[in-house]
Design a protein around this motif. Structure first.
Motif, PDB file in Angstrom:
ATOM      1  N   UNK A 164       0.984  -1.376  -0.155  1.00 29.97           N
ATOM      2  CA  UNK A 164      -0.073  -0.147  -0.058  1.00 29.97           C
ATOM      3  C   UNK A 164       0.916   1.254  -0.013  1.00 29.97           C
ATOM      4  N   UNK A 165       1.862   1.451   0.702  1.00 30.36           N
ATOM      5  CA  UNK A 165       2.798   2.405   0.681  1.00 30.36           C
ATOM      6  C   UNK A 165       3.466   2.538  -0.719  1.00 30.36           C
ATOM      7  N   UNK A 166       4.235   1.528  -1.270  1.00 28.02           N
ATOM      8  CA  UNK A 166       4.683   1.430  -2.698  1.00 28.02           C
ATOM      9  C   UNK A 166       3.496   1.915  -3.610  1.00 28.02           C
ATOM     10  N   UNK A 167       2.403   1.456  -3.482  1.00 25.86           N
ATOM     11  CA  UNK A 167       1.050   2.114  -4.470  1.00 25.86           C
ATOM     12  C   UNK A 167       1.004   3.511  -4.126  1.00 25.86           C
ATOM     13  N   UNK A 168       1.004   3.845  -2.910  1.00 24.53           N
ATOM     14  CA  UNK A 168       0.714   5.366  -2.586  1.00 24.53           C
ATOM     15  C   UNK A 168       1.829   6.316  -3.263  1.00 24.53           C
ATOM     16  N   UNK A 169       3.172   5.740  -3.125  1.00 26.95           N
ATOM     17  CA  UNK A 169       4.157   6.486  -3.692  1.00 26.95           C
ATOM     18  C   UNK A 169       4.275   6.538  -5.150  1.00 26.95           C
ATOM     19  N   UNK A 170       3.792   5.522  -5.819  1.00 23.04           N
ATOM     20  CA  UNK A 170       3.766   5.485  -7.227  1.00 23.04           C
ATOM     21  C   UNK A 170       2.640   6.451  -7.786  1.00 23.04           C
ATOM     22  N   UNK A 171       1.485   6.437  -6.926  1.00 26.05           N
ATOM     23  CA  UNK A 171       0.364   7.222  -7.187  1.00 26.05           C
ATOM     24  C   UNK A 171       1.007   8.722  -7.113  1.00 26.05           C
ATOM     25  N   UNK A 172       1.646   9.195  -6.481  1.00 25.47           N
ATOM     26  CA  UNK A 172       2.310  10.392  -6.018  1.00 25.47           C
ATOM     27  C   UNK A 172       3.380  10.812  -7.145  1.00 25.47           C
ATOM     28  N   UNK A 173       3.697   9.769  -8.069  1.00 23.77           N
ATOM     29  CA  UNK A 173       4.499  10.137  -9.183  1.00 23.77           C
ATOM     30  C   UNK A 173       6.036   9.650  -9.342  1.00 23.77           C
ATOM     31  N   UNK A 174       6.174   8.810  -8.223  1.00 24.55           N
ATOM     32  CA  UNK A 174       7.749   8.257  -7.842  1.00 24.55           C
ATOM     33  C   UNK A 174       7.732   6.762  -8.163  1.00 24.55           C
ATOM     34  N   UNK A 175       9.060   6.412  -8.651  1.00 24.17           N
ATOM     35  CA  UNK A 175       9.113   5.030  -8.537  1.00 24.17           C
ATOM     36  C   UNK A 175       9.310   4.476  -7.197  1.00 24.17           C
ATOM     37  N   UNK A 176       9.054   3.395  -6.667  1.00 29.16           N
ATOM     38  CA  UNK A 176       9.055   3.473  -5.314  1.00 29.16           C
ATOM     39  C   UNK A 176       9.740   2.080  -4.697  1.00 29.16           C
ATOM     40  N   UNK A 177      10.326   2.117  -3.590  1.00 34.25           N
ATOM     41  CA  UNK A 177      10.964   0.828  -3.165  1.00 34.25           C
ATOM     42  C   UNK A 177      10.885   0.871  -1.539  1.00 34.25           C
ATOM     43  N   UNK A 178      10.591  -0.246  -1.033  1.00 29.76           N
ATOM     44  CA  UNK A 178      10.398  -0.371   0.484  1.00 29.76           C
ATOM     45  C   UNK A 178      11.664  -0.901   1.102  1.00 29.76           C
ATOM     46  N   UNK A 179      11.926  -0.541   2.186  1.00 33.01           N
ATOM     47  CA  UNK A 179      13.229  -1.202   2.993  1.00 33.01           C
ATOM     48  C   UNK A 179      12.392  -1.525   4.388  1.00 33.01           C
ATOM     49  N   UNK A 180      12.565  -2.746   4.843  1.00 33.26           N
ATOM     50  CA  UNK A 180      12.288  -3.236   6.066  1.00 33.26           C
ATOM     51  C   UNK A 180      13.273  -3.044   6.997  1.00 33.26           C
TER      52      UNK A 180
END
Length: 161
Positions: free
Chosen positions: A62-78
């Motif tokens: 969901x965080x990755x999708x929100x970042x993509x919707x905001x116009x970014x490529x996205x990556x999550x680091x646990x």
């Protein structure tokens, strides 16, 4: 000067609701640790509430999708260290839980009583501390089921970790 891309990326990630407790966001819970922008890639650091939390992947997606919707490529680091604690729930998050009908967690740091479930839990509806624990587990593993002996209402308590 605050970077606009950084602000936009944080706002997008921070707005993601917790899938198990939708009244609070990942920011309210304190599990969104940081967001940094590297070129057009927004990288978000996320700490699970506990290692066995079944919602971890849903939250990260969901965080990755929100970042993509905001116009970014996205990556999550646990981010596993330091481990998350309920002390990281913001004051706003605690109030949102209470308003939703879930008793917010007690402060856990340094409190053996809070960590081992020997807490006084106030009813989120009437405020009475005349309550009893019905079950160590509520609707999710991170909550316990309580009942108010003053207003007779059942409620969840977001357990201390």
């Amino acid at each position: 000067m605050v970077d606009q891309a950084q602000t936009r990326a944080w706002a997008a990630a921070a707005s993601v609701p917790d899938p198990e407790v939708p009244c609070v966001t990942v920011e309210d819970l304190g599990i969104l640790r940081w967001v940094r922008v590297e070129g057009n890639v927004a990288v978000a650091g996320v700490t699970p509430t506990y290692s066995g939390c079944p919602a971890v992947l849903a939250i990260e997606f969901a965080i990755e999708a929100a970042l993509r919707e905001a116009g970014f490529e996205a990556r999550i680091e646990r981010v596993m260290s330091p481990p998350w604690t309920t002390d990281w729930v913001t004051p706003e998050g605690r109030e949102k839980l209470r308003a939703y009908g879930i008793a917010p967690p007690e402060q856990a740091t340094g409190s053996k009583l809070a960590l081992f479930g020997e807490t006084t839990v106030a009813c989120p509806r009437c405020g009475s501390t005349h309550t009893e624990r019905l079950s160590e587990f509520g609707s999710t593993a991170c909550k316990a089921q309580y009942r108010c002996l003053s207003c007779s209402e059942p409620f969840d308590y977001f357990k201390c970790i």
